[in-house]
Write a protein that holds these residues in place. Structure first.
Motif, PDB file in Angstrom:
ATOM      1  N   ALA A  11       0.827  -1.206   0.000  1.00 42.30           N
ATOM      2  CA  ALA A  11       0.000   0.000   0.000  1.00 42.30           C
ATOM      3  C   ALA A  11       0.862   1.256   0.000  1.00 42.30           C
ATOM      4  O   ALA A  11       0.552   2.244  -0.676  1.00 42.30           O
ATOM      5  N   VAL A  12       1.967   1.227   0.748  1.00 44.35           N
ATOM      6  CA  VAL A  12       2.893   2.369   0.755  1.00 44.35           C
ATOM      7  C   VAL A  12       3.467   2.589  -0.643  1.00 44.35           C
ATOM      8  O   VAL A  12       3.499   3.715  -1.155  1.00 44.35           O
ATOM      9  N   HIS A  13       3.891   1.511  -1.290  1.00 47.41           N
ATOM     10  CA  HIS A  13       4.433   1.629  -2.643  1.00 47.41           C
ATOM     11  C   HIS A  13       3.364   2.119  -3.611  1.00 47.41           C
ATOM     12  O   HIS A  13       3.652   2.902  -4.526  1.00 47.41           O
ATOM     13  N   ALA A  14       2.138   1.670  -3.419  1.00 47.11           N
ATOM     14  CA  ALA A  14       1.048   2.107  -4.294  1.00 47.11           C
ATOM     15  C   ALA A  14       0.828   3.610  -4.179  1.00 47.11           C
ATOM     16  O   ALA A  14       0.673   4.308  -5.191  1.00 47.11           O
ATOM     17  N   LEU A  15       0.811   4.135  -2.964  1.00 41.34           N
ATOM     18  CA  LEU A  15       0.600   5.573  -2.771  1.00 41.34           C
ATOM     19  C   LEU A  15       1.703   6.388  -3.438  1.00 41.34           C
ATOM     20  O   LEU A  15       1.442   7.427  -4.055  1.00 41.34           O
ATOM     21  N   ILE A  16       2.942   5.917  -3.337  1.00 43.21           N
ATOM     22  CA  ILE A  16       4.059   6.639  -3.950  1.00 43.21           C
ATOM     23  C   ILE A  16       3.933   6.636  -5.471  1.00 43.21           C
ATOM     24  O   ILE A  16       4.190   7.645  -6.134  1.00 43.21           O
ATOM     25  N   GLU A  17       3.514   5.513  -6.048  1.00 44.72           N
ATOM     26  CA  GLU A  17       3.334   5.448  -7.497  1.00 44.72           C
ATOM     27  C   GLU A  17       2.169   6.330  -7.941  1.00 44.72           C
ATOM     28  O   GLU A  17       2.259   7.033  -8.959  1.00 44.72           O
TER      29      GLU A  17
ATOM     30  N   SER B 264     -10.229   4.612   3.192  1.00 49.30           N
ATOM     31  CA  SER B 264      -9.468   5.367   4.194  1.00 49.30           C
ATOM     32  C   SER B 264      -9.342   6.848   3.849  1.00 49.30           C
ATOM     33  O   SER B 264      -8.894   7.644   4.678  1.00 49.30           O
ATOM     34  N   GLY B 265      -9.723   7.207   2.621  1.00 54.33           N
ATOM     35  CA  GLY B 265      -9.672   8.609   2.222  1.00 54.33           C
ATOM     36  C   GLY B 265      -8.345   9.054   1.647  1.00 54.33           C
ATOM     37  O   GLY B 265      -8.122  10.255   1.463  1.00 54.33           O
ATOM     38  N   ASP B 266      -7.456   8.102   1.316  1.00 57.12           N
ATOM     39  CA  ASP B 266      -6.145   8.452   0.770  1.00 57.12           C
ATOM     40  C   ASP B 266      -6.140   8.542  -0.753  1.00 57.12           C
ATOM     41  O   ASP B 266      -5.303   9.239  -1.332  1.00 57.12           O
ATOM     42  N   VAL B 267      -7.016   7.805  -1.420  1.00 60.49           N
ATOM     43  CA  VAL B 267      -7.028   7.715  -2.877  1.00 60.49           C
ATOM     44  C   VAL B 267      -8.438   7.997  -3.386  1.00 60.49           C
ATOM     45  O   VAL B 267      -9.432   7.589  -2.762  1.00 60.49           O
ATOM     46  N   ALA B 268      -8.525   8.683  -4.514  1.00 58.49           N
ATOM     47  CA  ALA B 268      -9.804   8.929  -5.184  1.00 58.49           C
ATOM     48  C   ALA B 268      -9.733   8.375  -6.596  1.00 58.49           C
ATOM     49  O   ALA B 268      -8.672   8.388  -7.234  1.00 58.49           O
TER      50      ALA B 268
ATOM     51  N   THR C  21      -3.711   4.131 -13.923  1.00 61.97           N
ATOM     52  CA  THR C  21      -4.902   3.321 -13.765  1.00 61.97           C
ATOM     53  C   THR C  21      -4.568   2.152 -12.847  1.00 61.97           C
ATOM     54  O   THR C  21      -3.403   1.893 -12.545  1.00 61.97           O
ATOM     55  N   ALA C  22      -5.595   1.426 -12.398  1.00 66.19           N
ATOM     56  CA  ALA C  22      -5.351   0.251 -11.559  1.00 66.19           C
ATOM     57  C   ALA C  22      -4.528  -0.785 -12.308  1.00 66.19           C
ATOM     58  O   ALA C  22      -3.640  -1.432 -11.732  1.00 66.19           O
ATOM     59  N   ARG C  23      -4.776  -0.932 -13.595  1.00 69.09           N
ATOM     60  CA  ARG C  23      -4.010  -1.903 -14.393  1.00 69.09           C
ATOM     61  C   ARG C  23      -2.539  -1.530 -14.454  1.00 69.09           C
ATOM     62  O   ARG C  23      -1.654  -2.373 -14.283  1.00 69.09           O
ATOM     63  N   ALA C  24      -2.261  -0.252 -14.700  1.00 65.18           N
ATOM     64  CA  ALA C  24      -0.870   0.184 -14.765  1.00 65.18           C
ATOM     65  C   ALA C  24      -0.194   0.039 -13.410  1.00 65.18           C
ATOM     66  O   ALA C  24       0.986  -0.323 -13.321  1.00 65.18           O
ATOM     67  N   LEU C  25      -0.936   0.311 -12.338  1.00 64.57           N
ATOM     68  CA  LEU C  25      -0.377   0.164 -10.998  1.00 64.57           C
ATOM     69  C   LEU C  25      -0.003  -1.288 -10.723  1.00 64.57           C
ATOM     70  O   LEU C  25       1.058  -1.571 -10.151  1.00 64.57           O
ATOM     71  N   ALA C  26      -0.845  -2.213 -11.132  1.00 62.39           N
ATOM     72  CA  ALA C  26      -0.549  -3.635 -10.943  1.00 62.39           C
ATOM     73  C   ALA C  26       0.738  -4.017 -11.656  1.00 62.39           C
ATOM     74  O   ALA C  26       1.559  -4.782 -11.124  1.00 62.39           O
ATOM     75  N   GLY C  27       0.942  -3.477 -12.861  1.00 63.08           N
ATOM     76  CA  GLY C  27       2.171  -3.765 -13.584  1.00 63.08           C
ATOM     77  C   GLY C  27       3.403  -3.233 -12.882  1.00 63.08           C
ATOM     78  O   GLY C  27       4.441  -3.906 -12.815  1.00 63.08           O
ATOM     79  N   ARG C  28       3.311  -2.044 -12.343  1.00 62.62           N
ATOM     80  CA  ARG C  28       4.475  -1.449 -11.671  1.00 62.62           C
ATOM     81  C   ARG C  28       4.826  -2.189 -10.380  1.00 62.62           C
ATOM     82  O   ARG C  28       5.996  -2.333 -10.033  1.00 62.62           O
ATOM     83  N   LEU C  29       3.793  -2.628  -9.655  1.00 67.17           N
ATOM     84  CA  LEU C  29       4.029  -3.285  -8.375  1.00 67.17           C
ATOM     85  C   LEU C  29       4.261  -4.785  -8.514  1.00 67.17           C
ATOM     86  O   LEU C  29       4.566  -5.451  -7.522  1.00 67.17           O
ATOM     87  N   ARG C  30       4.092  -5.326  -9.724  1.00 65.46           N
ATOM     88  CA  ARG C  30       4.219  -6.766  -9.966  1.00 65.46           C
ATOM     89  C   ARG C  30       3.225  -7.556  -9.112  1.00 65.46           C
ATOM     90  O   ARG C  30       3.566  -8.584  -8.519  1.00 65.46           O
ATOM     91  N   LEU C  31       2.006  -7.052  -9.025  1.00 63.22           N
ATOM     92  CA  LEU C  31       0.951  -7.715  -8.271  1.00 63.22           C
ATOM     93  C   LEU C  31      -0.200  -8.074  -9.211  1.00 63.22           C
ATOM     94  O   LEU C  31      -0.387  -7.419 -10.236  1.00 63.22           O
TER      95      LEU C  31
ATOM     96  N   MET D  86      -6.608  -3.778  -2.443  1.00 61.73           N
ATOM     97  CA  MET D  86      -5.808  -2.751  -1.773  1.00 61.73           C
ATOM     98  C   MET D  86      -6.348  -1.361  -2.066  1.00 61.73           C
ATOM     99  O   MET D  86      -6.446  -0.510  -1.170  1.00 61.73           O
ATOM    100  N   LEU D  87      -6.735  -1.107  -3.329  1.00 65.80           N
ATOM    101  CA  LEU D  87      -7.258   0.207  -3.694  1.00 65.80           C
ATOM    102  C   LEU D  87      -8.578   0.494  -2.993  1.00 65.80           C
ATOM    103  O   LEU D  87      -8.846   1.646  -2.607  1.00 65.80           O
TER     104      LEU D  87
END
Length: 326
Positions: A40-46, A78-82, A53-63, A71-72
């Motif tokens: 989640a920390v890595h996701a917020l930084i990215e 939690s109010g961190d991501v929109a 997009t969620a798809r691009a995020l999955a590629g960057r995190l290798r998840l 996770m999103l």
């Protein structure tokens, strides 16, 4: 001077890697000073970089996509991501940090910088650069054995709709994060690339883009005119974070240099910045040598600019025309 690996070096690297994981908090506890998981920390930084997009995020995190989706959902609650609909395609959800998310990421950066600075302060003087080079090269080598296989990424020659915008976006996002560049840099990249694309009908100019599943994930160009006769200029070389570690950078560089050699350019030049250790290693592996360094602040942030030069190799059996069709 290159230090040879001792007989037990592989196991020593494994042991150091395990200790690094523990000391950074990946095994449990408050990772990066938060109550969030490492992913989640890595996701917020990215997401902070924008345009994800969620798809691009999955590629960057290798998840896998399902893990990223769960996770999103938590980060949205939690109010961190929109999430918002993409202006061009309402089916695509773009990710962005909220005000709370930006404050949380700022705290993560502050914690991590203090952690790294504290560790570097405990090292002998003059070795911090060695740490940076070593960990960068090691991470790049590990990444080369993962990610989508090369066969899934197609390299095509010539202009395609959206190329100028996408190549500019990849440069802007990467160099904002890596070097602190902003509006001035993005404007120069966009203007220079737009002007170059108007010259693509000239036979000694070429640009290649890399595509995976309909998304552009890399680019490179040879400008055969702006540095004078006999000199090729390697420009707009970028690989998206989601495609790093697939070998795409090597493929793009080899494609461009093959054309430079086939067209008979005596030399190929490129400009880059000090501190990009993995990129420098790639250039040097393809015959480039750093011949000039000078401080510059034309992008709004002072960096040490570097010029690399590579002499022409003997042309292979492929003709220039066949190289352009790669």
């Amino acid at each position: 001077m290159t230090t040879p690996l001792p007989p037990d070096g592989v196991d020593a690297i494994r042991s150091a890697s395990r200790r690094l994981v523990r000391e950074l908090g990946f095994m449990g506890g408050r990772f990066a000073g938060t109550d969030l998981s490492p992913s989640a920390v890595h996701a917020l930084i990215e997401i902070e970089g924008g345009g994800l997009t969620a798809r691009a995020l999955a590629g960057r995190l290798r998840l896998d996509k399902s893990s990223v989706s769960r996770m999103l959902r938590k980060l949205v609650v939690s109010g961190d991501v929109a999430e918002s609909a993409d202006a061009g395609d309402g089916r695509i959800k773009m990710l962005a940090l909220t005000a709370d998310g930006r404050r949380r990421v700022a705290a993560i950066h502050a914690f991590a910088r203090a952690q790294v600075t504290g560790a570097l302060d405990r090292l002998p003087p003059g070795v911090a650069g060695t740490v940076l080079d070593g960990i960068s090269l090691y991470a790049e080598a590990l990444a080369a054995d993962g990610g989508p296989p090369d066969a899934e990424i197609e390299i095509v020659n010539g202009y395609r709709t959206g190329l100028i915008a996408r190549v500019t976006e990849m440069h802007a996002l990467y160099y904002a994060r890596a070097s602190g560049f902003g509006r001035r840099f993005e404007a120069v990249v966009a203007g220079g690339l737009a002007g170059f694309c108007e010259r693509l009908d000239h036979p000694r100019n070429a640009i290649w883009s890399a595509w995976r599943g309909g998304e552009m994930v890399g680019s490179i160009a040879i400008d055969g005119e702006d540095l004078g006769a006999g000199t090729a200029h390697l420009r707009w070389f970028i690989v998206d974070d989601s495609a790093r570690g697939t070998g795409l950078g090597r493929r793009l560089l080899a494609t461009a240099l093959a054309l430079a050699d086939a067209e008979g350019f005596d030399e190929t030049h490129l400009w880059t910045f000090d501190g990009l250790a993995a990129a420098r290693h790639l250039y040097e592996a393809h015959g480039f040598t750093c011949v000039e360094e000078r401080p510059g602040d034309q992008w709004g942030t002072e960096v040490l600019e570097q010029r690399f030069v590579r002499a022409r190799l003997t042309a292979g059996p492929q003709s220039a025309a066949s190289q352009r069709r790669t």
